[in-house]
Motif scaffolding. Structure first.
Motif, mmCIF file in Angstrom:
data_model
loop_
_atom_site.group_PDB
_atom_site.id
_atom_site.type_symbol
_atom_site.label_atom_id
_atom_site.label_comp_id
_atom_site.label_asym_id
_atom_site.label_seq_id
_atom_site.Cartn_x
_atom_site.Cartn_y
_atom_site.Cartn_z
ATOM 1 N N ALA A 136 4.079 2.299 -8.345
ATOM 2 C CA ALA A 136 4.553 1.124 -7.799
ATOM 3 C C ALA A 136 5.489 1.778 -6.733
ATOM 4 C CB ALA A 136 5.114 0.188 -8.840
ATOM 5 N N GLN A 137 6.311 2.629 -7.022
ATOM 6 C CA GLN A 137 7.336 3.368 -6.243
ATOM 7 C C GLN A 137 6.880 3.614 -4.939
ATOM 8 O OE1 GLN A 137 9.277 6.107 -8.636
ATOM 9 N NE2 GLN A 137 11.155 4.547 -8.896
ATOM 10 N N THR A 138 5.662 3.950 -4.919
ATOM 11 C CA THR A 138 4.894 4.612 -3.589
ATOM 12 C C THR A 138 4.682 3.409 -2.683
ATOM 13 O OG1 THR A 138 2.771 4.576 -4.327
ATOM 14 C CG2 THR A 138 4.119 6.502 -4.781
ATOM 15 N N LEU A 139 4.666 1.970 -3.340
ATOM 16 C CA LEU A 139 4.304 1.218 -2.264
ATOM 17 C C LEU A 139 5.143 0.271 -1.545
ATOM 18 C CD1 LEU A 139 2.176 -0.764 -5.417
ATOM 19 C CD2 LEU A 139 1.143 0.876 -3.516
ATOM 20 N N ARG A 140 4.632 0.305 -0.239
ATOM 21 C CA ARG A 140 5.455 -0.599 0.905
ATOM 22 C C ARG A 140 4.733 -1.386 1.522
ATOM 23 N NH1 ARG A 140 8.482 2.088 -1.828
ATOM 24 N NH2 ARG A 140 9.893 3.618 -1.405
ATOM 25 N N THR A 141 5.578 -2.358 2.221
ATOM 26 C CA THR A 141 4.664 -3.373 2.921
ATOM 27 C C THR A 141 4.331 -3.107 4.525
ATOM 28 O OG1 THR A 141 6.790 -4.609 3.278
ATOM 29 C CG2 THR A 141 5.525 -5.197 1.379
ATOM 30 N N SER A 142 5.001 -1.899 4.677
ATOM 31 C CA SER A 142 4.541 -1.522 6.389
ATOM 32 C C SER A 142 4.449 0.169 6.326
ATOM 33 C CB SER A 142 5.665 -2.113 7.079
ATOM 34 O OG SER A 142 6.839 -1.577 6.953
ATOM 35 N N ALA A 199 0.703 -1.289 -0.018
ATOM 36 C CA ALA A 199 0.144 0.001 -0.004
ATOM 37 C C ALA A 199 0.995 1.362 -0.117
ATOM 38 C CB ALA A 199 -1.016 0.144 1.302
ATOM 39 N N PRO A 200 0.487 2.242 -0.555
ATOM 40 C CA PRO A 200 1.295 3.498 -0.509
ATOM 41 C C PRO A 200 1.378 4.037 0.843
ATOM 42 C CG PRO A 200 -0.947 3.998 -1.536
ATOM 43 C CD PRO A 200 -0.867 2.438 -1.295
ATOM 44 N N VAL A 201 2.502 4.633 1.224
ATOM 45 C CA VAL A 201 2.475 5.306 2.393
ATOM 46 C C VAL A 201 1.939 6.844 2.295
ATOM 47 C CG1 VAL A 201 4.448 6.363 4.051
ATOM 48 C CG2 VAL A 201 4.947 4.339 3.012
ATOM 49 N N GLU A 202 2.184 7.422 1.108
ATOM 50 C CA GLU A 202 1.591 8.699 0.951
ATOM 51 C C GLU A 202 0.951 8.710 -0.561
ATOM 52 O OE1 GLU A 202 3.116 12.776 1.597
ATOM 53 O OE2 GLU A 202 3.994 11.769 3.467
ATOM 54 N N VAL A 203 -0.001 9.419 -0.972
ATOM 55 C CA VAL A 203 -0.421 9.530 -2.122
ATOM 56 C C VAL A 203 -0.573 11.292 -2.721
ATOM 57 C CG1 VAL A 203 -1.569 7.450 -2.573
ATOM 58 C CG2 VAL A 203 -2.719 9.376 -1.725
ATOM 59 N N PRO A 204 -0.122 11.662 -3.703
ATOM 60 C CA PRO A 204 -0.337 13.074 -4.081
ATOM 61 C C PRO A 204 -1.847 13.508 -3.634
ATOM 62 C CG PRO A 204 0.398 11.834 -6.098
ATOM 63 C CD PRO A 204 -0.062 10.500 -4.883
ATOM 64 N N THR A 205 -1.874 14.607 -3.438
ATOM 65 C CA THR A 205 -3.014 15.373 -2.901
ATOM 66 C C THR A 205 -4.130 15.208 -3.813
ATOM 67 O OG1 THR A 205 -2.172 17.572 -3.520
ATOM 68 C CG2 THR A 205 -1.871 16.705 -1.086
#
Length: 172
Positions: free
Chosen positions: A166-172, A50-56
């Motif tokens: 895909a670069q915004t996605l992290r597992t935690s 899931a992304p940690v942050e997404v653009p506003t």
């Protein structure tokens, strides 16, 4: 005779206008996706992306998790622990991350990617993703294994935008 014709035609034209016009922008209500991420991470049994942050200017439009055997879309039953998170970008492009540990990996990939075929590879943050493209060339996807699950990042856009997501996605 003209008045009689006007009495019939004016209401008819109004009815035609009301029922044939399309709205300028479809109303899509944002969803609160963070509780769904928490549910998925506590129940999936694999590292959930899931992304940690997404653009506003991105609007979260879909967030759902279901355990194996639970009801998925419509009346279908999830063959594995299944996770999906979708956003509509400021450019009106839908991008989503999908994950599942269901046993039929190829069938799962086909269902999420609109029966795509391989189209090379991309390396993102040191991880190799398989590129895929749908038969009509409209949908691009990135696929890789993540801790016992199959992760699919999909969008109706080119690979550079998809790789950025895909670069915004992290597992935690």
């Amino acid at each position: 005779m003209l008045r009689s014709l006007a009495v019939i035609l004016i209401p008819l034209l109004v009815i035609i206008w009301v029922f044939t016009r399309t709205p300028d922008e479809p109303q899509v209500d944002p969803v609160d996706w963070r509780p769904a991420v928490a549910d998925a991470r506590s129940g999936a049994g694999y590292p959930v992306l899931a992304p940690v942050e997404v653009p506003t200017d991105w609007k979260p439009v879909k967030a759902r998790y279901v355990d194996r055997g639970g009801q998925w879309v419509g009346s279908t039953q999830a063959a594995g622990n299944r996770w999906e998170l979708g956003f509509r970008s400021g450019d009106d492009i839908y991008m989503a991350v999908n994950q599942s540990d269901e046993p039929g990996k190829d069938a799962y990939i086909g269902s999420v990617t609109r029966s795509s075929h391989p189209d090379g590879t991309s390396t993102i943050d040191g991880q190799t993703w398989q590129r895929r493209v749908s038969q009509d060339g409209r949908t691009r996807s990135l696929v890789r294994a993540v801790g016992g699950s199959t992760a699919v990042v999909v969008a109706d856009t080119g690979y550079p935008a998809l790789e950025s997501f895909a670069q915004t996605l992290r597992t935690s």
